[in-house]
Design a protein around this motif. Sequence first.
Motif, PDB file in Angstrom:
ATOM      1  N   ASN A 194       0.839  -1.194   0.000  1.00  0.00           N
ATOM      2  CA  ASN A 194       0.000   0.000   0.000  1.00  0.00           C
ATOM      3  C   ASN A 194       0.875   1.245   0.000  1.00  0.00           C
ATOM      4  OD1 ASN A 194      -2.234   1.803   0.357  1.00  0.00           O
ATOM      5  ND2 ASN A 194      -3.321   0.116   1.344  1.00  0.00           N
ATOM      6  N   SER A 195       0.284   2.368  -0.413  1.00  0.00           N
ATOM      7  CA  SER A 195       1.028   3.632  -0.345  1.00  0.00           C
ATOM      8  C   SER A 195       0.581   4.443   0.874  1.00  0.00           C
ATOM      9  CB  SER A 195       0.799   4.443  -1.627  1.00  0.00           C
ATOM     10  OG  SER A 195      -0.576   4.751  -1.751  1.00  0.00           O
ATOM     11  N   ARG A 252       0.162   4.366   4.880  1.00  0.00           N
ATOM     12  CA  ARG A 252       0.599   3.656   6.092  1.00  0.00           C
ATOM     13  C   ARG A 252      -0.603   3.242   6.946  1.00  0.00           C
ATOM     14  NH1 ARG A 252       4.158   7.200   7.398  1.00  0.00           N
ATOM     15  NH2 ARG A 252       6.062   6.151   6.811  1.00  0.00           N
ATOM     16  N   LEU A 263      -2.377  -0.033   5.951  1.00  0.00           N
ATOM     17  CA  LEU A 263      -1.640  -1.259   6.317  1.00  0.00           C
ATOM     18  C   LEU A 263      -1.829  -1.564   7.804  1.00  0.00           C
ATOM     19  CD1 LEU A 263       1.721  -0.894   4.321  1.00  0.00           C
ATOM     20  CD2 LEU A 263      -0.130  -2.519   3.880  1.00  0.00           C
ATOM     21  N   GLN A 305       4.122  -6.826   5.051  1.00  0.00           N
ATOM     22  CA  GLN A 305       3.489  -5.613   4.536  1.00  0.00           C
ATOM     23  C   GLN A 305       4.564  -4.728   3.933  1.00  0.00           C
ATOM     24  OE1 GLN A 305       1.414  -3.739   7.793  1.00  0.00           O
ATOM     25  NE2 GLN A 305       0.145  -5.532   8.212  1.00  0.00           N
ATOM     26  N   LEU A 312       5.204  -0.773   2.426  1.00  0.00           N
ATOM     27  CA  LEU A 312       4.744   0.597   2.158  1.00  0.00           C
ATOM     28  C   LEU A 312       5.537   1.137   0.973  1.00  0.00           C
ATOM     29  CD1 LEU A 312       2.962   2.955   3.256  1.00  0.00           C
ATOM     30  CD2 LEU A 312       4.975   3.693   4.544  1.00  0.00           C
ATOM     31  N   GLN A 330       7.296   5.933  -0.409  1.00  0.00           N
ATOM     32  CA  GLN A 330       7.784   6.758   0.708  1.00  0.00           C
ATOM     33  C   GLN A 330       8.705   7.875   0.253  1.00  0.00           C
ATOM     34  OE1 GLN A 330       8.575   4.713   4.586  1.00  0.00           O
ATOM     35  NE2 GLN A 330       8.705   2.938   3.259  1.00  0.00           N
ATOM     36  N   GLY A 344       3.915   8.110   2.248  1.00  0.00           N
ATOM     37  CA  GLY A 344       3.195   7.289   3.225  1.00  0.00           C
ATOM     38  C   GLY A 344       1.742   7.674   3.436  1.00  0.00           C
ATOM     39  N   THR A 375      -4.242   3.354  -5.473  1.00  0.00           N
ATOM     40  CA  THR A 375      -3.048   2.516  -5.286  1.00  0.00           C
ATOM     41  C   THR A 375      -3.213   1.172  -5.991  1.00  0.00           C
ATOM     42  OG1 THR A 375      -2.694   3.553  -3.133  1.00  0.00           O
ATOM     43  CG2 THR A 375      -1.483   1.537  -3.560  1.00  0.00           C
TER      44      THR A 375
END
Length: 391
Positions: free
Chosen positions: A38-39, A41, A44, A55, A57, A60, A67, A113
């Motif tokens: 995922n983009s 935070r 997640l 997981q 991210l 970033q 995030g 995303t």
Amino acid sequence: MKVALIGFGNAGGKVVDELVAHQQVDDLHFIRAVLAINSARTDLAKLDHVPPANQLLIGQTNDRVKGQGVGADPDLGATVTRQDLHEIERALDDVPLYDIDAFLVVAGLGGGTGSGGAPVLAEALKETYDESVYGLGILPSDEEGGRASFNAARSFRSFVQAADNVLLFDNDAWRGSEDTVGAGYQRTNRELARRLATLFAAGNVGEMVAENAMDASDVRRTLGTGGVSTIAYATTELSPETVQSRGLLARFRSSSTASDDVDAAQKVSGLFRQAVQSRLTCPADVSSVERALMVLAGPPEEFSRKGIEDARSWLEQRTGTMDVLAGDSPQPSADELSAVVLLSNPTQVPRVDHLQRRAVEAKENRDSKAGAREDAISKLITDDGEQLDPL
Ligand code: GDP
């Protein structure tokens, strides 16, 4: 079929989370590796069953993301996925390739995303690995508005081109009128997980050898059409004899005696008909499918070879194709009998046509608004007679 499961974006992560939970409860071993990407935070952090070590991210280092997510912008979702492909590939280094039959990339197509990222990832996986790459694409409901349709219609096209086959789930068909959106999703995610788990668990029964068991190559052959597919499902309670045989007496009975009497056959073939006539994960015209796969899952005492054969003949007629594989998936401790039917490459999927029409409308609307806005801005900053010179 054993899969490496990848959830992309918020919806993708939640469905994968539900699948992992489902596998733990029902002891169905089809997930050999799992990753949630995922983009955002915070998305997640909401996952309960995918451990933090599984997981990832992304985005970033991208100044527009950092995030915080991509704000339902699939182009940005695709960009950060490309930028972070090496990281994703590194996170997949641990996937036991010798032990998986396919990758399954799950995403909601109406957001940013997953919508932008899943097709990019599917394409990269195809280039890197020999294993099949399947998608699970969640179509947005009409209530979500034109933008979600626009995102989904664009993503759908790239996802289908990139993956070997994209299983569809239509939020519009599964929207419960009285549900709040959150509670509705929880319920539909559970329904979706049951269908996927029953389908993918087929052939993964470990040491148990079943006469008529499906295996990974059957699923692969059925999905080998390319295009999209949809899943039918129905379930019924066990017969009193099966429930009884779970008691003390069961120790003295053979657990694999198939009761091929008329009742059992009718129960099994009726269950398959009920499945195909019930709500599919994405509604489609059954007579337009190219291949189908039927799996009967549950305690082997409930299986009926004749029931499966009857259902197969019926489905061949309904679909107009001879390419219908049928078999069973023994789950001795299951507490119900389930029929799952994978319908592959239907060409008549009204929901996709509808989404595409809505997406075109949304685009035209956006373009004409953008044109009108430019005129209005230019009018705002110039005087009526254009007598003033700017400084
Ligand atoms: P992303 O995080 O940017 O990929 O976007 P989301 O996953 O939040 O949303 C994308 C689409 O997925 C939405 O337009 C909804 O149609 C759908 N969606 C979001 N959450 C769920 C969920 O839990 N279950 C289902 N079935 N669909 C969802």
